[in-house]
Each structure stands twice: as structure tokens, then as C-alpha cells.
Design an enzyme around this catalytic site. Structure first.
Site, PDB file in Angstrom:
ATOM      1  N   LYS A   1       0.942  -1.255  -0.108  1.00  0.00           N
ATOM      2  CA  LYS A   1      -0.182   0.129   0.087  1.00  0.00           C
ATOM      3  C   LYS A   1       0.933   1.348  -0.165  1.00  0.00           C
ATOM      4  CE  LYS A   1      -4.053  -1.525   0.428  1.00  0.00           C
ATOM      5  NZ  LYS A   1      -5.223  -1.469  -0.875  1.00  0.00           N
TER       6      LYS A   1
ATOM      7  N   ASP B   1      -0.122  -0.533  -4.534  1.00  0.00           N
ATOM      8  CA  ASP B   1      -1.517   0.143  -4.736  1.00  0.00           C
ATOM      9  C   ASP B   1      -1.698   1.438  -4.160  1.00  0.00           C
ATOM     10  OD1 ASP B   1      -4.068   0.510  -4.761  1.00  0.00           O
ATOM     11  OD2 ASP B   1      -4.865  -1.324  -3.612  1.00  0.00           O
TER      12      ASP B   1
ATOM     13  N   GLU C   1      -1.387   0.158  -9.091  1.00  0.00           N
ATOM     14  CA  GLU C   1      -2.849   0.216  -9.110  1.00  0.00           C
ATOM     15  C   GLU C   1      -3.048   1.388  -8.290  1.00  0.00           C
ATOM     16  OE1 GLU C   1      -4.545  -3.516  -7.533  1.00  0.00           O
ATOM     17  OE2 GLU C   1      -5.907  -2.548  -6.200  1.00  0.00           O
TER      18      GLU C   1
ATOM     19  N   ASP D   1      -8.912  -0.751 -10.126  1.00  0.00           N
ATOM     20  CA  ASP D   1      -9.504  -1.375  -8.857  1.00  0.00           C
ATOM     21  C   ASP D   1     -10.797  -0.641  -8.554  1.00  0.00           C
ATOM     22  OD1 ASP D   1     -10.367  -2.988  -6.656  1.00  0.00           O
ATOM     23  OD2 ASP D   1      -8.607  -2.091  -5.439  1.00  0.00           O
TER      24      ASP D   1
ATOM     25  N   LYS E   1     -12.925  -8.348  -7.870  1.00  0.00           N
ATOM     26  CA  LYS E   1     -13.072  -8.610  -6.474  1.00  0.00           C
ATOM     27  C   LYS E   1     -14.488  -9.362  -6.435  1.00  0.00           C
ATOM     28  CE  LYS E   1     -10.157  -5.102  -4.367  1.00  0.00           C
ATOM     29  NZ  LYS E   1     -10.015  -3.662  -3.873  1.00  0.00           N
TER      30      LYS E   1
ATOM     31  N   GLN F   1     -11.003  -7.449  -0.879  1.00  0.00           N
ATOM     32  CA  GLN F   1     -11.759  -6.253  -0.287  1.00  0.00           C
ATOM     33  C   GLN F   1     -11.588  -6.299   1.161  1.00  0.00           C
ATOM     34  OE1 GLN F   1     -14.975  -4.975  -2.698  1.00  0.00           O
ATOM     35  NE2 GLN F   1     -16.286  -4.741  -0.987  1.00  0.00           N
TER      36      GLN F   1
HETATM   37 MG    MG Z   1      -6.703  -1.735  -4.592  1.00  0.00          MG
END
Ligand code: MG
Length: 370
Positions: free
Chosen positions: A165, A194, A220, A245, A269, A297
């Protein structure tokens, strides 16, 4: 009325604490405040699926999911035969939004179908393989703590793919994390990032330049897709697939993002597109020739079982490691038999339906409606 006529739809809110909060650019998760959706049939089958609300991404809340299922979706579902999936789909999609609520109803019905046919849903969905490689998602922390977590995941579960992240300011904060992970883990692991829309286009471009030698495999949602020209400018100069996403949560959004040059890959997802719409997005991606990633998720074990069931069902969805490990951060879960990641892989459940069983004692303990 047949044995597969749906007679009842329940939405049960529950709360399970995380061992440690997961933090990222668009939010933070401290408790799994999810909704268990149960569909019952006249013949006595019960299908289950999980709805994880993500208010910071889709606007759904736990109470909102319970309300829309009880007030709208239950009535549209009851009386249908579980085989009338397209009719169910058409009814649910009369209502805009509410992706997790719709998806849980869809997957609970698939669970019923699998049980009725005596087959795991992964076979009904496609049956390409029986497993997926696992990618672990690392939330915000210090470079040392994130490298430590990645090493622990590699050593304990054999995981060699990590989603990092990013999206903090200044970008150098995250650049330092990515470098620390590469230095600690070496060249044998796969790393991708991401941003959850945390950066601007120029910040994202700066970070990608600084990370050019790190060997990332995907980027992402580094900046918002609503920054239309900035996003297109960024994607044009991104040297790896740029994954849409939260900007591509329906087939129409995915089409717009790809054809508009705002993405070159898609995250799928099951928590937000169920099995039915996930398959539409998968077909679209294959038809347009873009790669897909099975995303997370922040699912518990039931949601993860759905992700691996869908991901393993097709060649394109099982080609890359799927994000299947964040249930490990929860302090407990609802299933009678925990999912096990071994050798960096997760095998799709082999029992009929989604293939897992909810532990009624645990549900009684964690539900918050009684
Ligand atoms: Mg994402």
C-alpha cells in the site's frame, strides 16, 4: 414450488476485531464489521456469503447492507428458483450501487446451486485449476515493520508476492518502504504497489521514476481516475500494467477506464461483483486482451473462499497471484475449518457449493443483532 425455490434471505451483521489495523491511503480497518448473508430454499439448503462494507470506497455501511437486503433484495429474491440466476441478477440491478450486498446475495445463491448439484462452485464456474498462488497485502507502517511482516509471511506461509500500500506524502516515505522490502526480500519475490488514489498524477510519476530500478510488476490506482487527463498521462508513461480497482467496479466502468486509456489491467473482487458480474468482467478483460488480478476487499475466510473459488476457475484469473491472505490479520473467523495457505498457495475448497461451513457458535458469539 421446487426444492430450489428461495424461501428466505437473511442479513446478519457481525463484528470480529483485527489483531492489527490495516491502514491505506483511503481508509483504515480495525474491526471486520461485515454482514453474513444466508439464502434458504424450500428443500432445506442454505447458501452463505459475506458482505464486507467499505464506506470509504463504495459508500456501503454495515447497517446499510442489512437494510437494503431486508427492505429491497430479499423480496426480489424470495420465490425465485436458485437456477434463475439471470432473472435474479436483473432484479437486483434495478437498484443502483450496493455492490457488496448484491454480490453476497449472488454468491449465496451460487452456494445453494453447488450444493444442489453436488459440485464445488469453482467447478461450476470454470474448473481451470484447483488453486491459486497467494499475494499478501502490506498496509502502512514503517519500512522495518513492513519488511518484518513480509519476511514472516514468506517464512511461515511460503508467500513470495506482496502488494504494498502506497499513496502517503511525501512520496519518498513509500519509496523508502518499497526499497526496504526489495533489499530485505531480494530479487526472488514479486512486488507491486496500490495507491488507493492517494497521490496526484505528478506525485505518482515521481514515485514511479524513483522506483524504476526496483522491478515492480503492477501499479494500481495510484491517483484518482476522476483526474481524467492526469490519469491518462500517468498510465501512458507507466512501464508496467496499471490496474483499475475501485474505478472499475462494473463491466461498464471497466470498459470506460480501459478504452479511455486510464488503465491497462483490472482488479476483480468477488466481494463487489459476486460470481456473476465478476465473470462478465473477466470475459471483458480476456476479450480486450488485458491482464486481471484477483483482489481483496479485506475479506475474511468466507470472502477469501469465494475469491479463490472464482480465481481458480479460469486461466486468466489464476495466472497471477491472488490477494488471499488478509484474513490472517483477523483475531478469529466464522468458519468451522480455517483456510490454510501452504507453500504460498491456497487450494479452492472442494466440498459442494462455496465449500465452507459457518460455525453457528462463532456466529452466535460475534453477531451484533441479538
Ligand atoms: Mg486496490
Amino acid at each position: 414450488m421446487s426444492d430450489l425455490t428461495i424461501t428466505r434471505v437473511e442479513a446478519i451483521p457481525y463484528r470480529i476485531p483485527y489483531r492489527k489495523p490495516l491502514k491505506f491511503a483511503s481508509g483504515e480497518v480495525v474491526h471486520a464489521d461485515h454482514v453474513l448473508v444466508r439464502v434458504r430454499t424450500a428443500g432445506g439448503l442454505t447458501g452463505c456469503a459475506d458482505a464486507p462494507p467499505r464506506p470509504f470506497t463504495y459508500g456501503e455501511t454495515q447497517r446499510g447492507i442489512v437494510a437494503v437486503i431486508e427492505d429491497v433484495f430479499a423480496e426480489q429474491t424470495i420465490g425465485l428458483d436458485a437456477t434463475e440466476r439471470s432473472r435474479l441478477h436483473a432484479r437486483l440491478h434495478r437498484t443502483v450501487g450496493n455492490p457488496a450486498a448484491k454480490s453476497a446475495v449472488d454468491m449465496a445463491v451460487w452456494d445453494v446451486l453447488g450444493q444442489a448439484f453436488g459440485q464445488p462452485v469453482t467447478r461450476l464456474l470454470g474448473g481451470y485449476t484447483d488453486r491459486m498462488r497467494v499475494s499478501h497485502m502490506l498496509g502502512f507502517d514503517t519500512p522495518t515493520a513492513m519488511a518484518h511482516e513480509a519476511c514472516a509471511m514468506r517464512d511461515r506461509y511460503g508467500i513470495t508476492t506482496f502488494k504494498i500500500k502506497v499513496g502517503r506524502r511525501p512520496v519518498e516515505l513509500d519509496v523508502e518502504v518499497v526499497r526496504a522490502l526489495r533489499n530485505t526480500l531480494g530479487d526472488k519475490v514479486e512486488l507491486y504497489i496500490d495507491g488507493n488514489r492517494g497521490w496526484t498524477a505528478s506525485e505518482s510519476a515521481r514515485a514511479l521514476r524513483q522506483l524504476a530500478d526496483v522491478g515492480l510488476t503492477l501499479a494500481e490506482e495510484l491517483n484518482p481516475a476522476d483526474d481524467v487527463l492526469g490519469r491518462r498521462w500517468l498510465v501512458e508513461q507507466c512501464g508496467v500494467p496499471f490496474v483499475a480497482d475501485e474505478s472499475a467496479t462494473t463491466p461498464a466502468e471497466a470498459t470506460r477506464e480501459l478504452l479511455g486509456g486510464s488503465a491497462t489491467a483490472l482488479s476483480i473482487k468477488t466481494a463487489r461483483t459476486g460470481f456473476t458480474v465478476s465473470d462478465e468482467i473477466r470475459s471483458l478483460a480476456e476479450g480486450l486482451g488485458v491482464e486481471v488480478v484477483m483482489g481483496n476487499q479485506i475479506d475474511g475466510q468466507l470472502g477469501t473462499a469465494c475469491t479463490v473459488a472464482f480465481g481458480a476457475a479460469h486461466r486468466s484469473t489464476s495466472a497471477r497471484a491472488g490477494e488471499l491472505s488478509n484474513f490472517l490479520d483477523m483475531s478469529d473467523d466464522l468458519l468451522t475449518e480455517p483456510l490454510r495457505i501452504v507453500g504460498g498457495e491456497l487450494i479452492a475448497p472442494t466440498s459442494p457449493g462455496i465449500g465452507v461451513t459457518v460455525d453457528m457458535d462463532k456466529l452466535a458469539h460475534y453477531r451484533i443483532d441479538s
